[in-house]
Design an enzyme around this catalytic site. Structure first.
Site, PDB file in Angstrom:
ATOM      1  N   GLY A 119      68.387  29.390  10.336  1.00 36.60           N
ATOM      2  CA  GLY A 119      68.661  29.091   8.927  1.00 36.60           C
ATOM      3  C   GLY A 119      67.532  29.574   8.048  1.00 36.60           C
ATOM      4  O   GLY A 119      66.456  28.968   8.013  1.00 36.60           O
ATOM      5  N   VAL A 120      67.773  30.709   7.375  1.00 36.69           N
ATOM      6  CA  VAL A 120      66.727  31.233   6.492  1.00 36.69           C
ATOM      7  C   VAL A 120      67.195  31.109   5.037  1.00 36.69           C
ATOM      8  O   VAL A 120      67.269  32.083   4.298  1.00 36.69           O
ATOM      9  CB  VAL A 120      66.316  32.684   6.860  1.00 36.69           C
ATOM     10  CG1 VAL A 120      65.326  32.645   8.005  1.00 36.69           C
ATOM     11  CG2 VAL A 120      67.509  33.541   7.238  1.00 36.69           C
ATOM     12  N   GLY A 121      67.528  29.866   4.672  1.00 33.61           N
ATOM     13  CA  GLY A 121      67.866  29.542   3.288  1.00 33.61           C
ATOM     14  C   GLY A 121      66.571  29.291   2.538  1.00 33.61           C
ATOM     15  O   GLY A 121      65.543  29.928   2.813  1.00 33.61           O
ATOM     16  N   TYR A 174      63.342  30.505   4.561  1.00 30.38           N
ATOM     17  CA  TYR A 174      62.786  31.754   4.013  1.00 30.38           C
ATOM     18  C   TYR A 174      61.281  31.599   3.737  1.00 30.38           C
ATOM     19  O   TYR A 174      60.474  32.432   4.134  1.00 30.38           O
ATOM     20  CB  TYR A 174      63.543  32.122   2.721  1.00 30.38           C
ATOM     21  CG  TYR A 174      62.927  33.262   1.970  1.00 30.38           C
ATOM     22  CD1 TYR A 174      63.223  34.585   2.311  1.00 30.38           C
ATOM     23  CD2 TYR A 174      62.015  33.038   0.926  1.00 30.38           C
ATOM     24  CE1 TYR A 174      62.632  35.643   1.640  1.00 30.38           C
ATOM     25  CE2 TYR A 174      61.422  34.089   0.251  1.00 30.38           C
ATOM     26  CZ  TYR A 174      61.735  35.388   0.609  1.00 30.38           C
ATOM     27  OH  TYR A 174      61.143  36.435  -0.051  1.00 30.38           O
ATOM     28  N   VAL A 192      64.249  26.784   2.477  1.00 34.26           N
ATOM     29  CA  VAL A 192      63.053  26.379   3.226  1.00 34.26           C
ATOM     30  C   VAL A 192      62.735  27.402   4.322  1.00 34.26           C
ATOM     31  O   VAL A 192      61.582  27.822   4.478  1.00 34.26           O
ATOM     32  CB  VAL A 192      63.227  24.979   3.850  1.00 34.26           C
ATOM     33  CG1 VAL A 192      61.967  24.580   4.613  1.00 34.26           C
ATOM     34  CG2 VAL A 192      63.537  23.941   2.785  1.00 34.26           C
ATOM     35  N   LYS A 233      70.542   7.381   0.431  1.00 39.84           N
ATOM     36  CA  LYS A 233      71.132   8.714   0.364  1.00 39.84           C
ATOM     37  C   LYS A 233      72.538   8.570  -0.183  1.00 39.84           C
ATOM     38  O   LYS A 233      73.147   7.500  -0.068  1.00 39.84           O
ATOM     39  CB  LYS A 233      71.188   9.312   1.776  1.00 39.84           C
ATOM     40  CG  LYS A 233      71.321  10.801   1.814  1.00 39.84           C
ATOM     41  CD  LYS A 233      69.986  11.504   1.788  1.00 39.84           C
ATOM     42  CE  LYS A 233      70.167  13.010   1.787  1.00 39.84           C
ATOM     43  NZ  LYS A 233      68.889  13.724   1.832  1.00 39.84           N
TER      44      LYS A 233
HETATM   45  P1  NAD Z   1      69.745  25.913   2.350  1.00 36.50           P
HETATM   46  O1  NAD Z   1      71.179  25.565   2.185  1.00 36.50           O
HETATM   47  O2  NAD Z   1      69.054  26.684   1.279  1.00 36.50           O
HETATM   48  O3  NAD Z   1      69.522  26.751   3.708  1.00 36.50           O
HETATM   49  C1  NAD Z   1      70.186  26.469   4.889  1.00 36.50           C
HETATM   50  C2  NAD Z   1      70.525  27.806   5.509  1.00 36.50           C
HETATM   51  O4  NAD Z   1      71.081  27.579   6.801  1.00 36.50           O
HETATM   52  C3  NAD Z   1      71.562  28.599   4.721  1.00 36.50           C
HETATM   53  O5  NAD Z   1      71.100  29.928   4.525  1.00 36.50           O
HETATM   54  C4  NAD Z   1      72.806  28.564   5.606  1.00 36.50           C
HETATM   55  O6  NAD Z   1      73.602  29.744   5.503  1.00 36.50           O
HETATM   56  C5  NAD Z   1      72.178  28.459   6.979  1.00 36.50           C
HETATM   57  N1  NAD Z   1      73.032  27.894   8.022  1.00 36.50           N
HETATM   58  C6  NAD Z   1      73.988  26.933   7.934  1.00 36.50           C
HETATM   59  N2  NAD Z   1      74.530  26.700   9.133  1.00 36.50           N
HETATM   60  C7  NAD Z   1      73.879  27.500  10.007  1.00 36.50           C
HETATM   61  C8  NAD Z   1      73.963  27.688  11.401  1.00 36.50           C
HETATM   62  N3  NAD Z   1      74.825  27.010  12.152  1.00 36.50           N
HETATM   63  N4  NAD Z   1      73.137  28.595  11.967  1.00 36.50           N
HETATM   64  C9  NAD Z   1      72.259  29.307  11.225  1.00 36.50           C
HETATM   65  N5  NAD Z   1      72.148  29.168   9.899  1.00 36.50           N
HETATM   66  C10 NAD Z   1      72.935  28.278   9.303  1.00 36.50           C
HETATM   67  O7  NAD Z   1      68.998  24.539   2.650  1.00 36.50           O
HETATM   68  P2  NAD Z   1      67.445  24.265   2.602  1.00 36.50           P
HETATM   69  O8  NAD Z   1      67.123  23.628   1.306  1.00 36.50           O
HETATM   70  O9  NAD Z   1      66.697  25.478   3.040  1.00 36.50           O
HETATM   71  O10 NAD Z   1      67.321  23.124   3.711  1.00 36.50           O
HETATM   72  C11 NAD Z   1      67.370  23.454   5.087  1.00 36.50           C
HETATM   73  C12 NAD Z   1      67.354  22.168   5.902  1.00 36.50           C
HETATM   74  O11 NAD Z   1      66.150  21.442   5.618  1.00 36.50           O
HETATM   75  C13 NAD Z   1      68.500  21.195   5.573  1.00 36.50           C
HETATM   76  O12 NAD Z   1      68.859  20.523   6.746  1.00 36.50           O
HETATM   77  C14 NAD Z   1      67.868  20.210   4.593  1.00 36.50           C
HETATM   78  O13 NAD Z   1      68.506  18.956   4.638  1.00 36.50           O
HETATM   79  C15 NAD Z   1      66.446  20.144   5.137  1.00 36.50           C
HETATM   80  N6  NAD Z   1      65.460  19.782   4.126  1.00 36.50           N
HETATM   81  C16 NAD Z   1      65.314  20.532   3.002  1.00 36.50           C
HETATM   82  C17 NAD Z   1      64.346  20.173   2.052  1.00 36.50           C
HETATM   83  C18 NAD Z   1      64.127  21.006   0.809  1.00 36.50           C
HETATM   84  O14 NAD Z   1      63.084  20.837   0.158  1.00 36.50           O
HETATM   85  N7  NAD Z   1      65.036  21.896   0.452  1.00 36.50           N
HETATM   86  C19 NAD Z   1      63.530  19.039   2.251  1.00 36.50           C
HETATM   87  C20 NAD Z   1      63.677  18.300   3.453  1.00 36.50           C
HETATM   88  C21 NAD Z   1      64.661  18.678   4.366  1.00 36.50           C
END
Ligand code: NAD
Length: 359
Positions: free
Chosen positions: A180-182, A186, A184, A79
């Site tokens: 966290g509805v980013g 969402y 993933v 990483k």
């Molecule tokens: P993202 O940044 O799109 O979404 C994260 C969301 O969490 C954002 O909307 C943010 O505003 C919100 N957030 C941050 N702090 C918060 C809190 N304290 N309380 C509530 N919401 C909060 O990221 P993502 O790509 O959706 O990834 C989400 C998690 O999954 C991360 O930890 C990432 O490392 C992990 N992950 C993602 C993937 C992928 O394919 N994107 C793969 C494996 C793991």
């Protein structure tokens, strides 16, 4: 400082990079290359100190070794982190300087997106290095945004856990809280809602929470309260280290399954969850959809449908971890670590034998 760091645990190498002109400060941690090139994304974050950045990259890279081994991918774990605010400090020259750092590993490390680093940034890195994945999808080939695949893997992990722990074969009428509805979170909400679950959501970004509430008829709660809602499942999909010895007593859900990496602040929280009768599906077992996509894209010659069929396997992999955990009353994270570590150790032994024979 590095050797004594708690998270160091058997890393093969840790490299620190500084480029004065672009103000790049980055750390690349390679935990293991036993199974293949170390693969894991790059995170850009305004870390409060070097120590915090180092701790994060070490924990994340070890997690990648375990995730890739568990997913049966021919990749090790690594990483990278760039210290800085991705909104303010990310420039083309900084990304290009970082790309040259990656190229310097000669293929021992392959990077991709993570928090603060998106697809457009990867295209810039790709101008300096061949060792990147997560590039724009071309036609029907493997690649593109991994979030829907990650979400689907988490959904399959939930299905396996719901069957094993609650004896139910459907999400109809179940309550799920998503932190966290980013990207993933969402997509996970979309899948759960279509399967009949009712949702509680939280996000520090109000617009994201409101969008999920409107689209999925979800109730919004405060980000620091969402994990303690009276629901069947809580899904941490924001940041890591959200479950600690101090807060597990407040959980009301029977299951914890989400996408966030390193959800347990420390490994022993897994045992605490098990003792409280809460089934935790280890994060790296269920969230491997994204790395499966990146890995097949990097290997080349795979179609997008190959990625989906691999992601489908997460259901069976989750069962393989949760079944012994439930049967033997062991923490699921310990069971998963044992399986992953045994694969890494076996690969290391095979490599050592090959080297001895060659010399
Ligand atoms: P993202 O940044 O799109 O979404 C994260 C969301 O969490 C954002 O909307 C943010 O505003 C919100 N957030 C941050 N702090 C918060 C809190 N304290 N309380 C509530 N919401 C909060 O990221 P993502 O790509 O959706 O990834 C989400 C998690 O999954 C991360 O930890 C990432 O490392 C992990 N992950 C993602 C993937 C992928 O394919 N994107 C793969 C494996 C793991």
């Amino acid at each position: 400082m590095v050797f004594r760091a708690d998270a160091f645990r058997n890393h093969e190498s840790v490299s620190f990079f500084h480029d004065e002109e672009s103000r790049l400060e980055a750390i690349v941690a390679l935990h293991s290359t036993a199974l293949g090139p170390a693969a894991g994304g790059c995170r850009m974050w305004p870390y409060a100190s070097e120590e915090v950045a180092l701790e994060d990259v070490l924990r994340l890279s070890r997690g990648m070794s375990f995730k890739n081994a568990m997913a049966g991918l021919p990749f090790g774990g690594g990483k990278s982190v760039i210290v800085g605010d991705s909104q303010r400090d990310k420039t083309e020259s900084l990304l290009r300087a970082f790309g040259r750092c990656i190229e310097g590993f000669g293929g021992r490390y392959v990077t991709a997106e993570d928090v603060g680093i998106g697809e457009a940034d990867i295209e810039i890195l790709a101008q300096e290095t061949r060792y990147v994945s997560g590039r724009r999808q071309r036609g029907a080939s493997a690649g593109g945004n991994p979030a829907p695949k990650t979400a689907f893997g988490v959904f399959l992990g939930m299905r396996a856990a719901v069957e094993l722990k609650l004896g139910r074969s459907s999400f109809e009428g179940m309550k799920v809280a998503v932190q966290g509805v980013g990207q993933v979170g969402y997509h996970l909400c979309k899948l759960l809602r279509s399967a009949g679950a009712s949702l509680v959501v939280a996000d520090v970004n109000t617009a994201s929470a409101e969008r999920a509430a409107a689209e999925f008829d979800a109730r919004i709660v405060a980000p620091d309260e969402v994990l303690f809602e009276a629901v069947d499942i809580v899904a941490p999909c924001a940041l890591g280290a959200v479950l600690s010895r101090d807060n597990v007593a407040r959980l009301k859900a029977a299951l914890v399954i989400g996408a966030a990496n390193n959800q347990l602040a420390t490994d022993d929280v897994g045992a605490e969850l098990m003792q409280r009768g809460i089934l935790y599906a280890p994060d790296y077992v269920v969230n491997a959809g994204g790395i499966m996509s990146a890995a097949l894209e990097y290997q080349g010659g795979h179609a997008d449908k190959d990625v989906w069929s691999r992601v489908n396997g997460i259901y069976e992999t989750t069962r393989r971890v949760l079944l012994p955990a439930l049967r033997e009353e062991r923490a699921a994270n310990e069971v998963a670590d044992e399986i992953a570590l045994s694969r890494i150790t076996a690969a290391r032994r095979r490599n050592d034998t090959k080297l001895r024979r060659a010399s």
